[in-house]
Design a protein around this motif. Structure first.
Motif, PDB file in Angstrom:
ATOM      1  N   ASN A 140       0.821  -1.227   0.000  1.00  0.00           N
ATOM      2  CA  ASN A 140       0.000   0.000   0.000  1.00  0.00           C
ATOM      3  C   ASN A 140       0.838   1.252   0.000  1.00  0.00           C
ATOM      4  O   ASN A 140       0.320   2.351   0.086  1.00  0.00           O
ATOM      5  N   ASP A 141       2.182   1.113  -0.069  1.00  0.00           N
ATOM      6  CA  ASP A 141       3.009   2.318  -0.012  1.00  0.00           C
ATOM      7  C   ASP A 141       3.492   2.664  -1.400  1.00  0.00           C
ATOM      8  O   ASP A 141       3.567   1.828  -2.287  1.00  0.00           O
ATOM      9  N   SER A 142       3.796   3.962  -1.564  1.00  0.00           N
ATOM     10  CA  SER A 142       4.216   4.462  -2.873  1.00  0.00           C
ATOM     11  C   SER A 142       5.708   4.312  -3.086  1.00  0.00           C
ATOM     12  O   SER A 142       6.244   4.797  -4.056  1.00  0.00           O
ATOM     13  N   SER A 143       6.406   3.647  -2.156  1.00  0.00           N
ATOM     14  CA  SER A 143       7.859   3.509  -2.308  1.00  0.00           C
ATOM     15  C   SER A 143       8.238   2.332  -3.184  1.00  0.00           C
ATOM     16  O   SER A 143       9.398   2.157  -3.497  1.00  0.00           O
ATOM     17  N   GLY A 144       7.209   1.500  -3.542  1.00  0.00           N
ATOM     18  CA  GLY A 144       7.499   0.376  -4.424  1.00  0.00           C
ATOM     19  C   GLY A 144       8.399  -0.662  -3.784  1.00  0.00           C
ATOM     20  O   GLY A 144       9.108  -1.383  -4.450  1.00  0.00           O
ATOM     21  N   GLY A 145       8.361  -0.790  -2.424  1.00  0.00           N
ATOM     22  CA  GLY A 145       9.168  -1.781  -1.748  1.00  0.00           C
ATOM     23  C   GLY A 145      10.612  -1.392  -1.574  1.00  0.00           C
ATOM     24  O   GLY A 145      11.445  -2.226  -1.233  1.00  0.00           O
ATOM     25  N   ASP A 146      10.959  -0.168  -1.780  1.00  0.00           N
ATOM     26  CA  ASP A 146      12.332   0.299  -1.640  1.00  0.00           C
ATOM     27  C   ASP A 146      12.700   0.349  -0.153  1.00  0.00           C
ATOM     28  O   ASP A 146      12.075   1.087   0.616  1.00  0.00           O
ATOM     29  N   PRO A 147      13.698  -0.431   0.308  1.00  0.00           N
ATOM     30  CA  PRO A 147      14.050  -0.452   1.733  1.00  0.00           C
ATOM     31  C   PRO A 147      14.478   0.920   2.246  1.00  0.00           C
ATOM     32  O   PRO A 147      14.160   1.296   3.376  1.00  0.00           O
ATOM     33  N   GLY A 148      15.209   1.681   1.404  1.00  0.00           N
ATOM     34  CA  GLY A 148      15.643   3.011   1.839  1.00  0.00           C
ATOM     35  C   GLY A 148      14.468   3.932   2.102  1.00  0.00           C
ATOM     36  O   GLY A 148      14.428   4.654   3.095  1.00  0.00           O
ATOM     37  N   ALA A 149      13.485   3.889   1.193  1.00  0.00           N
ATOM     38  CA  ALA A 149      12.306   4.738   1.359  1.00  0.00           C
ATOM     39  C   ALA A 149      11.501   4.309   2.582  1.00  0.00           C
ATOM     40  O   ALA A 149      10.976   5.136   3.326  1.00  0.00           O
ATOM     41  N   MET A 150      11.429   2.964   2.795  1.00  0.00           N
ATOM     42  CA  MET A 150      10.684   2.463   3.956  1.00  0.00           C
ATOM     43  C   MET A 150      11.358   2.886   5.253  1.00  0.00           C
ATOM     44  O   MET A 150      10.695   3.292   6.220  1.00  0.00           O
ATOM     45  N   GLU A 151      12.680   2.834   5.282  1.00  0.00           N
ATOM     46  CA  GLU A 151      13.415   3.245   6.483  1.00  0.00           C
ATOM     47  C   GLU A 151      13.196   4.728   6.769  1.00  0.00           C
ATOM     48  O   GLU A 151      12.997   5.132   7.917  1.00  0.00           O
ATOM     49  N   LYS A 152      13.183   5.543   5.700  1.00  0.00           N
ATOM     50  CA  LYS A 152      12.940   6.983   5.872  1.00  0.00           C
ATOM     51  C   LYS A 152      11.525   7.220   6.405  1.00  0.00           C
ATOM     52  O   LYS A 152      11.305   8.067   7.267  1.00  0.00           O
ATOM     53  N   SER A 153      10.562   6.436   5.878  1.00  0.00           N
ATOM     54  CA  SER A 153       9.179   6.585   6.348  1.00  0.00           C
ATOM     55  C   SER A 153       9.065   6.270   7.831  1.00  0.00           C
ATOM     56  O   SER A 153       8.416   6.995   8.593  1.00  0.00           O
ATOM     57  N   LEU A 154       9.713   5.179   8.256  1.00  0.00           N
ATOM     58  CA  LEU A 154       9.660   4.801   9.666  1.00  0.00           C
ATOM     59  C   LEU A 154      10.350   5.840  10.539  1.00  0.00           C
ATOM     60  O   LEU A 154       9.901   6.142  11.655  1.00  0.00           O
ATOM     61  N   LYS A 155      11.451   6.420  10.028  1.00  0.00           N
ATOM     62  CA  LYS A 155      12.152   7.465  10.785  1.00  0.00           C
ATOM     63  C   LYS A 155      11.244   8.694  10.956  1.00  0.00           C
ATOM     64  O   LYS A 155      11.152   9.270  12.038  1.00  0.00           O
ATOM     65  N   ASP A 156      10.544   9.078   9.842  1.00  0.00           N
ATOM     66  CA  ASP A 156       9.614  10.209   9.923  1.00  0.00           C
ATOM     67  C   ASP A 156       8.484   9.919  10.914  1.00  0.00           C
ATOM     68  O   ASP A 156       8.064  10.790  11.670  1.00  0.00           O
ATOM     69  N   PHE A 157       8.012   8.668  10.893  1.00  0.00           N
ATOM     70  CA  PHE A 157       6.948   8.258  11.811  1.00  0.00           C
ATOM     71  C   PHE A 157       7.426   8.378  13.268  1.00  0.00           C
ATOM     72  O   PHE A 157       6.712   8.883  14.148  1.00  0.00           O
ATOM     73  N   ALA A 158       8.657   7.941  13.516  1.00  0.00           N
ATOM     74  CA  ALA A 158       9.215   8.027  14.869  1.00  0.00           C
ATOM     75  C   ALA A 158       9.374   9.490  15.307  1.00  0.00           C
ATOM     76  O   ALA A 158       9.094   9.837  16.464  1.00  0.00           O
TER      77      ALA A 158
END
Length: 504
Positions: free
Chosen positions: A425-443
């Protein structure tokens, strides 16, 4: 023998004319807010007016032309998603269907208005821009970059957004008090602001760095300032004796005005409305019944008074049509939509008298079009570009409604990783770097929320301690006045702070 030399100018005989009442808009409950805003925004497709509304803030949007005019029904659909009164509205210069609104609820909302107007009340915006801690009283679009919006609030902060992603590009924190007005220069590379501390500031809008500042007017009431097309600065404000003034300045010497003129002793804020094609400035004061207009030239006295358009009643707000919405066949060079206290939106045209019915090229040089010269990303990276101009020789026809999409980079709910077996459901297309950035922003977001909660908890404990102390003192007083201390049972109760902690 003396004689008077008359200044040569093609705008010397510009005259104003009000349209008939049936061609105007009537029965509009104009906002009674005391905020210094024009309350009206206009483009070739629509007119938007901030109105009184129960249960929050709203504004009305009416189609231009003969589709709707005359008396507006009391139940006409509104744009009504704000929880507090709307303070300022602004149409996007590159999409006539997009409008931004700032409100006392601290939120900026961007709306899409369908062609032909609303058929039901609109409550769902394209995007909410949340940053300001206090009311947002100023919204301003960038003149050349697509989807770039400036907002200013009573928290003294100025924020520049990329509306296409819903994220803040620049946060400007250089004002010690409320920002009264803001204006970009011709290509959007510089920003001019006025503040309650009486200073005008020139700011680099990408870095927030103040490049020049000066006290514009000595009075304490609101000052406004605009950039003229070739870089000069025009301001309106008040003297120490509360006389209304206007001034003309050069950017490299803001503290020394070229011209400073006192007009009158009215107390309404003057809005300078500028036409870059003709170099005419129209001064419209809140509560005034006149519109004064001046021509800016390179010869002394630089600001030449032309005439005054007189109306019978005072104005609450005013909107100015972009040049591409004016009627070139009748030599109309400006059109105003003037709000008064009786609920009438009066349409006023400014015309140069010409006998010929041919297109007047000297009155209509190429004017600002509705095509952006840059993307938001290009502007943020440091690129500048002149606005894209269009010819009005064959008239201007507004384009059909453009599709609008917002890619929310900061919406964490769209970036939560899916459960096993589910679809991404994310627009990062499964990119681990983008996912890590998203989690950092969430934190980071969670950390900010925790800080706010801790502040509120400390405040609650302090208030509970005060209540407990007051109750204890009241209990002692009652015990002294009545035989048998503790008769009301106050002494047996635990303090409120203890109760609160037990509940938590």
């Amino acid at each position: 023998m003396s004689f008077r030399v008359v200044r040569s100018s093609k705008f010397r005989h510009v005259y104003g004319q009000a349209l008939k009442r049936e061609q105007c808009y009537d029965n509009i409950r104009v906002s009674k807010s005391s905020w210094d805003s024009t309350f009206c925004a206009v483009n070739p497709k629509f007119i938007a007016i901030i109105v009184e509304s129960a249960g929050g803030g709203a504004f009305i949007v009416l189609p231009q032309g003969n589709k709707i005019s005359g008396r507006i029904p009391a139940d006409h659909p509104l744009v009504g998603g704000h929880k507090g009164p709307v303070l300022d509205i602004a149409w996007c210069p590159h999409n006539d269907n997009i409008i931004a609104s700032g409100s006392e609820d601290c939120v900026v909302k961007v709306w899409h208005i369908p062609d032909g107007g609303l058929i039901k009340t609109l409550t769902e915006p394209i995007v909410d821009l949340v940053y300001h801690q206090r009311r947002v009283g100023l919204v301003l679009w960038h003149p050349t970059a697509q989807n770039v919006l400036l907002t200013a609030g009573s928290d003294n902060q100025v924020v520049i957004w990329n509306v296409g992603t819903g994220e803040a590009l620049v946060e400007i924190d250089c004002h010690p008090d409320i920002v009264y007005s803001a204006c970009f220069n011709w290509d959007g590379s510089e920003l001019l602001t006025t503040c309650k501390d009486k200073k005008i500031r020139m700011i680099n809008p990408r870095t927030g760095e103040v490049t020049a500042e000066a006290i514009a007017h000595e009075g304490s009431k609101a000052t406004r300032a605009i950039f003229l097309r070739h870089g000069l600065v025009f301001t309106t404000g008040f003297s120490k004796m509360s006389e209304r003034q206007y001034s003309l300045r050069t950017p490299d010497c803001l503290e020394e005005p070229i011209v400073m003129v006192e007009l009158d002793t009215s107390n309404g804020v003057m809005f300078p409305l500028y036409d870059p094609d003709t170099n005419l400035i129209y001064l419209c004061g809140k509560g005034d019944s006149v519109i004064r207009y001046f021509e800016i030239t390179a010869e002394p006295p630089f600001v030449h008074y032309i005439n005054t358009f007189q109306t019978p009643d005072p104005q609450r707000g005013i909107g100015m049509m972009p040049k591409r919405g004016c009627d070139v066949t009748s030599c109309e060079i400006a059109r105003f939509y003037r709000l008064n206290n009786s609920g009438l939106c009066q349409v006023i045209t400014m015309t140069v008298p010409r006998k010929s019915e041919l297109f007047q090229e000297d009155l209509y040089p190429d004017t600002l079009g509705d095509t952006p010269a840059l993307t938001a990303e290009e502007w943020h990276e440091g690129k500048d570009a002149e606005p894209i101009l269009i010819s009005l020789k064959d008239g201007y026809k507004p384009p059909e409604s453009k599709s609008v999409s917002v890619t929310r980079k900061t919406n964490m709910l769209n970036k939560i990783p899916p459960k096993s077996g589910g679809k991404a459901n994310d627009s990062s297309g499964g990119d681990p770097g983008a996912m890590e950035k998203s989690l950092k922003d969430f934190a980071d977001e969670l950390r900010k929320l925790k800080v706010i909660i801790v502040k509120h908890e400390n405040r609650i404990r302090a208030l509970e301690a005060e209540v407990a102390l007051t109750r204890t003192q009241d209990g002692k007083t009652d015990a002294e006045d009545v035989d048998g201390a503790g008769g009301d049972g106050l002494g047996a109760r635990p303090p409120p702070a203890a109760l609160a902690s037990d509940e938590v």
